[in-house]
Design a protein around this motif. Structure first.
Motif, PDB file in Angstrom:
ATOM      1  N   UNK A 147      76.412  74.665  22.147  1.00 38.50           N
ATOM      2  CA  UNK A 147      76.971  73.902  21.022  1.00 38.50           C
ATOM      3  C   UNK A 147      75.877  73.485  20.059  1.00 38.50           C
ATOM      4  N   UNK A 148      76.209  73.420  18.760  1.00 37.08           N
ATOM      5  CA  UNK A 148      75.290  72.730  17.835  1.00 37.08           C
ATOM      6  C   UNK A 148      76.019  71.497  17.317  1.00 37.08           C
ATOM      7  N   UNK A 149      75.337  70.374  17.415  1.00 37.80           N
ATOM      8  CA  UNK A 149      75.900  69.095  16.956  1.00 37.80           C
ATOM      9  C   UNK A 149      74.927  68.554  15.923  1.00 37.80           C
ATOM     10  N   UNK A 150      75.370  68.451  14.679  1.00 40.88           N
ATOM     11  CA  UNK A 150      74.435  68.014  13.630  1.00 40.88           C
ATOM     12  C   UNK A 150      75.085  66.976  12.730  1.00 40.88           C
ATOM     13  N   UNK A 151      74.434  65.821  12.642  1.00 40.49           N
ATOM     14  CA  UNK A 151      74.926  64.775  11.743  1.00 40.49           C
ATOM     15  C   UNK A 151      73.880  64.503  10.676  1.00 40.49           C
ATOM     16  N   UNK A 152      74.345  64.153   9.488  1.00 38.29           N
ATOM     17  CA  UNK A 152      73.392  63.817   8.402  1.00 38.29           C
ATOM     18  C   UNK A 152      74.017  62.786   7.479  1.00 38.29           C
ATOM     19  N   UNK A 153      73.148  62.056   6.797  1.00 37.31           N
ATOM     20  CA  UNK A 153      73.613  61.106   5.787  1.00 37.31           C
ATOM     21  C   UNK A 153      73.975  61.909   4.550  1.00 37.31           C
ATOM     22  N   UNK A 154      75.189  61.694   4.023  1.00 35.76           N
ATOM     23  CA  UNK A 154      75.599  62.455   2.831  1.00 35.76           C
ATOM     24  C   UNK A 154      75.702  61.561   1.594  1.00 35.76           C
ATOM     25  N   UNK A 155      75.727  60.257   1.798  1.00 32.59           N
ATOM     26  CA  UNK A 155      75.810  59.318   0.667  1.00 32.59           C
ATOM     27  C   UNK A 155      75.140  58.015   1.030  1.00 32.59           C
ATOM     28  N   UNK A 156      74.442  57.420   0.061  1.00 32.44           N
ATOM     29  CA  UNK A 156      73.951  56.046   0.222  1.00 32.44           C
ATOM     30  C   UNK A 156      74.422  55.266  -0.990  1.00 32.44           C
ATOM     31  N   UNK A 177      75.124  50.453   2.174  1.00 28.24           N
ATOM     32  CA  UNK A 177      75.760  51.238   3.228  1.00 28.24           C
ATOM     33  C   UNK A 177      75.660  52.729   2.945  1.00 28.24           C
ATOM     34  N   UNK A 178      76.355  53.521   3.728  1.00 28.89           N
ATOM     35  CA  UNK A 178      76.289  54.967   3.524  1.00 28.89           C
ATOM     36  C   UNK A 178      77.369  55.713   4.289  1.00 28.89           C
ATOM     37  N   UNK A 179      77.403  57.014   4.061  1.00 30.77           N
ATOM     38  CA  UNK A 179      78.350  57.903   4.759  1.00 30.77           C
ATOM     39  C   UNK A 179      77.548  58.896   5.592  1.00 30.77           C
ATOM     40  N   UNK A 180      78.015  59.132   6.813  1.00 33.07           N
ATOM     41  CA  UNK A 180      77.389  60.145   7.688  1.00 33.07           C
ATOM     42  C   UNK A 180      78.445  61.192   8.003  1.00 33.07           C
ATOM     43  N   UNK A 181      78.036  62.452   7.932  1.00 33.08           N
ATOM     44  CA  UNK A 181      78.959  63.536   8.305  1.00 33.08           C
ATOM     45  C   UNK A 181      78.419  64.235   9.531  1.00 33.08           C
ATOM     46  N   UNK A 182      79.309  64.547  10.476  1.00 33.76           N
ATOM     47  CA  UNK A 182      78.895  65.250  11.694  1.00 33.76           C
ATOM     48  C   UNK A 182      79.688  66.545  11.841  1.00 33.76           C
ATOM     49  N   UNK A 183      79.008  67.607  12.186  1.00 33.82           N
ATOM     50  CA  UNK A 183      79.651  68.920  12.387  1.00 33.82           C
ATOM     51  C   UNK A 183      79.259  69.474  13.748  1.00 33.82           C
ATOM     52  N   UNK A 184      80.256  69.986  14.467  1.00 38.00           N
ATOM     53  CA  UNK A 184      79.988  70.586  15.783  1.00 38.00           C
ATOM     54  C   UNK A 184      80.481  72.025  15.765  1.00 38.00           C
ATOM     55  N   UNK A 185      79.612  72.957  16.123  1.00 38.52           N
ATOM     56  CA  UNK A 185      80.000  74.368  16.195  1.00 38.52           C
ATOM     57  C   UNK A 185      79.843  74.901  17.609  1.00 38.52           C
ATOM     58  N   UNK A 186      80.715  75.852  17.955  1.00 33.75           N
ATOM     59  CA  UNK A 186      80.639  76.484  19.268  1.00 33.75           C
ATOM     60  C   UNK A 186      81.576  75.870  20.292  1.00 33.75           C
ATOM     61  N   UNK A 187      82.463  74.975  19.850  1.00 35.74           N
ATOM     62  CA  UNK A 187      83.388  74.323  20.802  1.00 35.74           C
ATOM     63  C   UNK A 187      84.459  75.301  21.274  1.00 35.74           C
ATOM     64  N   UNK A 188      84.759  75.307  22.555  1.00 32.49           N
ATOM     65  CA  UNK A 188      85.864  76.156  23.012  1.00 32.49           C
ATOM     66  C   UNK A 188      87.215  75.566  22.593  1.00 32.49           C
TER      67      UNK A 188
END
Ligand SMILES: Cc1cc2nc3c(=O)[nH]c(=O)nc-3n(C[C@H](O)[C@H](O)[C@H](O)COP(=O)(O)O)c2cc1C
Length: 330
Positions: A147-156, A177-188
């Motif tokens: 799996x790849x699990x990646x989160x990043x700040x997309x807005x402050x 404050x801010x917004x964080x987005x997380x994406x997970x790839x490879x999930x069954x």
């Protein structure tokens, strides 16, 4: 309370200015090669003081394995990991004690625990407790190397240009404050246990436990309420369940559908703003002006992506073990 998960189950402990903080992880399969060095890259990402807008408090954050590892491998029994607190400055909090910080847990903790709570540095409410969570998350990630699990700040502060958003806080001598987005790839396909343990339900539960998280949305999220059904529906394109669009964010009926899992979090501005505030002094019973001393993050969201990845990994490892996608002995 302080434990989470069914098979891959964590229990956190400690206070920000106490002797140590840490975590116990039960249910980790036996035979996983594990050294403290495996945890360091994620622990490094969580640390403050490395980027503008984060707390100057520096801790070594070296994981001390206390149990559950033998000959460099997990034994299948509880793994306890400690982190010593070495860089504390509790006097800042003694001075602030009579004015519970608005937006922080000081007031509610005092009401609920009758003044017995360790208030120094926010005590058990401090984001310092997320150090253990990040360590456990790194172990969960190691269990699921496909799996790849990646989160990043997309807005402050509402700005997609993060530097600009942070500068707004610095110029205003305030927090943002801010917004964080997380994406997970490879999930069954097929993870999630509806009704009550849908992936969205369990993930939201633990995401809202991250201090300062105030909103969670999956896929199109709140924007879905403004779309037509024909627009929102994700057409299925092949026998693997790949969809043309991904407004569902990879979950339908609470179950993973094999597409990218996508969610976003709203993180509030740090309550400990450098700006002068006015609030209750519980010694005098009057409100008064004050400003918060101590070392704080101007924008909490900046340090949170690795924490978001960690809790996501914990939840997914638990679902994978339930679905027998990870074996008890590796
Ligand atoms: C990585 C991280 C760092 C944080 N740093 C601070 C900080 O320096 N000062 C502060 O007041 N709050 C900080 N917080 C948030 C508080 O811990 C949180 O707002 C407080 O415990 C109250 O909980 P609530 O905001 O979820 O209601 C931080 C949160 C995270 C996730």
């Amino acid at each position: 309370m302080n434990s989470f998960g069914r098979i891959f189950r964590i229990s956190i402990f400690g206070e920000s200015h106490g002797e140590c903080i840490g975590i116990t992880i039960d249910g980790c399969p036996a035979g996983l090669l594990l050294t403290p060095e495996d945890l360091l890259p994620d622990l490094e990402r969580r640390k403050g003081g490395k980027q503008k807008g984060t707390t100057p408090r520096q801790e070594e954050d070296l994981p001390i394995f206390k149990s559950g590892i033998f000959n460099g491998k997990t034994t299948g029994f509880p793994i306890t990991i400690l982190f010593e607190n070495k860089n504390t400055r509790s006097e800042d909090y003694n001075k602030q004690r009579s004015i519970p910080r608005p937006g922080h847990a000081d007031w509610v903790a005092h009401q609920k625990f009758g003044g017995n709570e360790d208030y120094r540095g926010g005590g058990h409410f401090s984001a310092r407790l997320t150090t253990g969570i990040v360590a456990a998350g790194a172990i969960a990630k190691k269990l699921m190397s496909d799996l790849t699990i990646q989160a990043e700040v997309t807005e402050i502060a509402g700005e997609k240009d993060l530097e600009k958003g942070l500068q707004r806080a610095i110029d205003a001598k305030d927090s943002v404050g801010g917004i964080i987005e997380c994406r997970v790839n490879g999930l069954p396909v097929g993870l999630g246990e509806p009704y009550f343990d849908s992936i969205e339900s369990v993930l939201s539960h633990i995401l809202f436990a991250i201090p300062a998280v105030k909103g969670v949305e999956f896929g199109a999220g709140f924007a879905a309420s403004k779309m037509f059904g024909s627009e929102h529906n994700d057409a299925i394109e092949n026998m693997e369940g790949k969809t043309r669009t991904n407004h569902a964010g990879g979950i339908v009926g609470g179950i993973s559908n094999g597409n990218e899992l996508i969610f976003r979090l709203a993180v509030k501005p740090t309550s400990s703003t450098p700006k002068e505030q006015n609030s209750l002094n519980w010694d005098t019973g009057n409100t008064e002006d004050f400003s918060i001393k101590g070392r704080h993050d101007l924008c909490v969201a900046l340090r949170a992506p690795v924490i978001v990845e960690a809790v996501t990994a914990l939840v997914l490892a638990d679902f994978m073990l339930l679905e027998q996608k990870i074996k008890r002995i590796l």
